[in-house]
Design a protein around this motif. Structure first.
Motif, short mmCIF file in Angstrom:
data_model
loop_
_atom_site.label_atom_id
_atom_site.label_comp_id
_atom_site.label_asym_id
_atom_site.label_seq_id
_atom_site.Cartn_x
_atom_site.Cartn_y
_atom_site.Cartn_z
N ALA A 145 0.87 -1.18 0.00
CA ALA A 145 0.00 0.00 0.00
C ALA A 145 0.90 1.23 0.00
O ALA A 145 1.79 1.34 0.84
N ASP A 146 0.70 2.14 -0.97
CA ASP A 146 1.59 3.30 -1.05
C ASP A 146 0.91 4.60 -1.50
O ASP A 146 1.09 5.65 -0.90
N HIS A 147 0.06 4.55 -2.52
CA HIS A 147 -0.50 5.77 -3.09
C HIS A 147 -1.43 6.52 -2.12
O HIS A 147 -1.39 7.74 -2.04
N ASN A 148 -2.30 5.78 -1.46
CA ASN A 148 -3.36 6.39 -0.65
C ASN A 148 -3.03 6.50 0.84
O ASN A 148 -3.84 7.00 1.60
N VAL A 149 -1.87 6.02 1.24
CA VAL A 149 -1.60 5.97 2.68
C VAL A 149 -1.22 7.35 3.22
O VAL A 149 -0.55 8.13 2.54
N PRO A 150 -1.64 7.66 4.45
CA PRO A 150 -1.18 8.91 5.08
C PRO A 150 0.29 8.77 5.46
O PRO A 150 0.79 7.65 5.60
N THR A 151 0.98 9.88 5.63
CA THR A 151 2.39 9.80 6.04
C THR A 151 2.61 10.35 7.46
O THR A 151 3.73 10.60 7.87
N LEU A 152 1.51 10.50 8.17
CA LEU A 152 1.55 10.81 9.60
C LEU A 152 0.56 9.89 10.30
O LEU A 152 -0.51 9.57 9.75
N ASN A 153 0.91 9.45 11.49
CA ASN A 153 0.00 8.62 12.31
C ASN A 153 -0.55 7.40 11.56
O ASN A 153 -1.76 7.17 11.53
N GLN A 154 0.35 6.64 10.98
CA GLN A 154 -0.09 5.47 10.22
C GLN A 154 -0.71 4.37 11.08
O GLN A 154 -1.32 3.44 10.56
N GLU A 161 -12.05 8.78 3.31
CA GLU A 161 -12.86 7.57 3.12
C GLU A 161 -12.41 6.73 1.92
O GLU A 161 -12.25 5.51 2.03
N LEU A 162 -12.20 7.38 0.76
CA LEU A 162 -11.81 6.64 -0.44
C LEU A 162 -10.47 5.93 -0.23
O LEU A 162 -10.31 4.76 -0.60
N SER A 163 -9.53 6.64 0.38
CA SER A 163 -8.22 6.05 0.65
C SER A 163 -8.35 4.84 1.57
O SER A 163 -7.73 3.79 1.35
N ARG A 164 -9.17 5.00 2.61
CA ARG A 164 -9.37 3.91 3.58
C ARG A 164 -9.98 2.67 2.89
O ARG A 164 -9.52 1.55 3.10
N ILE A 165 -10.96 2.91 2.03
CA ILE A 165 -11.61 1.81 1.32
C ILE A 165 -10.62 1.10 0.39
O ILE A 165 -10.57 -0.13 0.34
N GLN A 166 -9.81 1.89 -0.33
CA GLN A 166 -8.87 1.27 -1.28
C GLN A 166 -7.81 0.43 -0.58
O GLN A 166 -7.48 -0.67 -1.03
N VAL A 167 -7.28 0.94 0.52
CA VAL A 167 -6.25 0.20 1.26
C VAL A 167 -6.85 -1.07 1.87
O VAL A 167 -6.23 -2.15 1.83
N GLN A 168 -8.08 -0.98 2.40
CA GLN A 168 -8.74 -2.16 2.98
C GLN A 168 -9.07 -3.18 1.89
O GLN A 168 -8.93 -4.40 2.09
N THR A 169 -9.49 -2.69 0.71
CA THR A 169 -9.84 -3.59 -0.40
C THR A 169 -8.61 -4.39 -0.84
O THR A 169 -8.71 -5.58 -1.15
N LEU A 170 -7.44 -3.73 -0.88
CA LEU A 170 -6.21 -4.43 -1.24
C LEU A 170 -5.93 -5.55 -0.23
O LEU A 170 -5.59 -6.68 -0.61
N LYS A 171 -6.11 -5.23 1.04
CA LYS A 171 -5.87 -6.22 2.10
C LYS A 171 -6.80 -7.42 1.93
O LYS A 171 -6.38 -8.58 1.99
N ASP A 172 -8.08 -7.13 1.69
CA ASP A 172 -9.08 -8.20 1.52
C ASP A 172 -8.75 -9.07 0.31
O ASP A 172 -8.83 -10.31 0.38
N ASN A 173 -8.39 -8.42 -0.80
CA ASN A 173 -8.09 -9.17 -2.03
C ASN A 173 -6.86 -10.05 -1.88
O ASN A 173 -6.83 -11.18 -2.38
N CYS A 174 -5.84 -9.54 -1.20
CA CYS A 174 -4.61 -10.32 -1.01
C CYS A 174 -4.88 -11.56 -0.14
O CYS A 174 -4.36 -12.63 -0.41
N GLU A 175 -5.72 -11.38 0.88
CA GLU A 175 -6.09 -12.51 1.74
C GLU A 175 -6.87 -13.55 0.93
O GLU A 175 -6.63 -14.76 1.03
#
Length: 466
Positions: free
Chosen positions: A61-70, A77-91
């Motif tokens: 995960a790189d494009h949508n991640v925050p760079t403070l308080n990770q 919201e969109l960033s959170r959904i995309q990062v979670q979707t990647l996690k779900d798909n990889c699992e």
């Protein structure tokens, strides 16, 4: 028959040639991230297909991640959904994910090389245009679209037409204060943002050979910014020394066997390219962009072109209007609001060391906000172990956490409208760093000089004083 480096790798990976059409190309490594993979995984699900070779896919995960308080939930919201979707798909599909909190997380084109996943002679793809970075190791690496991401996930192959080949030779010694970012910005300024369209570029010559692997990655990273399909550099001892001992690099006898093959990866002396360019390293000075594509670059001592010096006047004027600049204007001394040191172009440990060495004992200008964003957790860890974080803190620079950050307006790190940012990233398109943000691309050294002085500065003058 004499062959180019590209030919040697391409021919080894062609599964089938389609008469009068493209080739079916086998892909060794497939990198994915949260932005261009969701639709590809959805396509697999709809067709009831598994990932064909999950062990050859690496996710982060790189494009949508925050760079403070990770450690906290992602606010957008969109960033959170995309990062979670990647996690779900990889699992779901059994793919290794280096997500937030993982010690290997980082920008996709930085973690591949530093972990030893990227190796000479490979074919490498990712749903990201700057995949050309990996070509620095003597690999055929290029970005692909989402439908192609699905194709590689399903088959580990890709339909590709063989591109034309270009070689760019950079010979001679670089001047003081000139680094790899200046080389590539100079090349693009000379041939334009579309000057290599349809080509795969090999970089050669004594100045290229003198570069570290980090420097070579910066060059190959920006091949796409002159329209090229990708860029590559033949592997040599610099490559092998960088790779040896890295986590996923071959070990023992496997290393010896691999190195023997890697040493055959070069363009034969009498190999023919469709186009060849020669550049003198001595002609390159620290570079900076003034417009809204990476080809609109000038030497730091130069000036914005006059109207009669450009061919496409309408787009030139539109670009200058967006940037708030005038034809003939000198950029040196121009006020800067933000400095961003990061991205897949310049967020490796060498880049951070270069900046830290320059700013040690100095303070940032009051009018400038400085963000330094490491390219990976590994780079961040090294920066802390080497005391680079303390140098930045004393200088008033903010060392953030890994991610694509202000390279693109896809996360929380955006440059405010109308503000000028000297950026070590790869693109200066309108709105690239945020709506109406004004981006000037430059090297880490030129960016560091601007951070200290508050204005566009010729770093050579400061180096002379030191």
């Amino acid at each position: 028959m004499a062959k180019t480096l590209f030919d040697k790798i391409w021919e080894k990976h062609v599964v089938k040639n389609i008469e009068g059409g493209p080739s079916v190309l086998y892909i060794d490594k497939h990198f994915i991230h949260e932005v261009t993979s969701p639709q590809a995984f959805k396509g697999l699900e709809q067709r009831g297909l598994p990932v064909f070779r999950p062990k050859q896919v690496v996710a982060t995960a790189d494009h949508n991640v925050p760079t403070l308080n990770q450690h906290l939930p992602i606010k957008e919201e969109l960033s959170r959904i995309q990062v979670q979707t990647l996690k779900d798909n990889c699992e779901k599909f059994g793919i290794e994910l280096y997500g937030l909190g993982h010690p290997f997380q980082g920008i996709v084109h930085i973690i591949g090389p530093e972990l030893g996943i990227t190796q000479p002679g490979m074919t490498i793809v990712c749903g990201d245009s700057h995949t050309s970075t990996h070509g620095a190791f003597g690999a055929i690496a290029f970005g692909i679209g989402t439908s192609e991401v699905e194709m590689v996930l399903a088959t580990q192959c890709l339909m590709q037409s063989k591109p034309k080949l270009m070689r760019i030779n950079v010979d001679g010694e670089l001047n003081k204060g000139v680094v790899s970012k200046d080389i590539i910005l100079y090349i693009i300024s000379q041939i334009s943002a579309s000057g290599a369209t349809g080509y795969f570029v090999e970089y050669a010559g004594s100045a290229i050979r003198s570069l570290s692997m980090e420097g070579r990655m910066t060059i190959c990273n920006m091949s796409i910014e002159m329209g090229a399909r990708g860029g590559m550099i033949a592997p040599d001892e610099t490559t092998f020394n960088y790779m040896q001992g890295r986590l996923f690099a071959p070990k023992g006898e496997e290393w010896d066997k691999a190195a023997e093959y890697w040493k055959t990866l070069y363009s034969d002396a009498d190999a023919v390219f469709d186009r060849e360019l020669n550049i003198r390293a001595e002609d390159i000075e620290p570079m900076i962009t003034y417009g809204t594509n990476p080809g609109m670059g000038i030497g730091i001592s130069g000036h914005v072109p006059e109207l009669n010096e450009v061919a496409e006047k309408a787009s030139f004027e539109k670009s200058l209007h967006y940037m708030g600049l005038q034809p003939g204007e000198v950029l040196k001394g121009h006020k800067v609001d933000y400095v961003f040191i990061g991205s897949c172009t310049n967020a490796r440990i060498e880049d951070l060391r270069m900046v830290a060495s320059f700013v040690k004992g100095k303070k940032k200008a009051d009018n400038v906000e400085v963000w330094v964003v490491p390219g990976s957790k590994q780079v961040e860890k090294q920066a802390v172990e080497e005391g680079i974080d303390r140098i930045f803190e004393e200088a008033g620079f903010m060392l953030r956490q890994p991610g694509c950050s202000a390279c693109l307006g896809m996360n929380e790190d955006k440059i405010p409208a109308g503000k000028y940012c000297i950026s070590t990233s790869n693109r200066n398109f309108e709105g690239r760093q945020g709506p109406n943000a004004r981006t000037m691309l430059a090297s880490p050294l030129t960016a560091a000089a601007a951070a200290v002085t508050g204005v566009v500065t010729d770093v050579r003058e400061m180096l002379q004083e030191q």
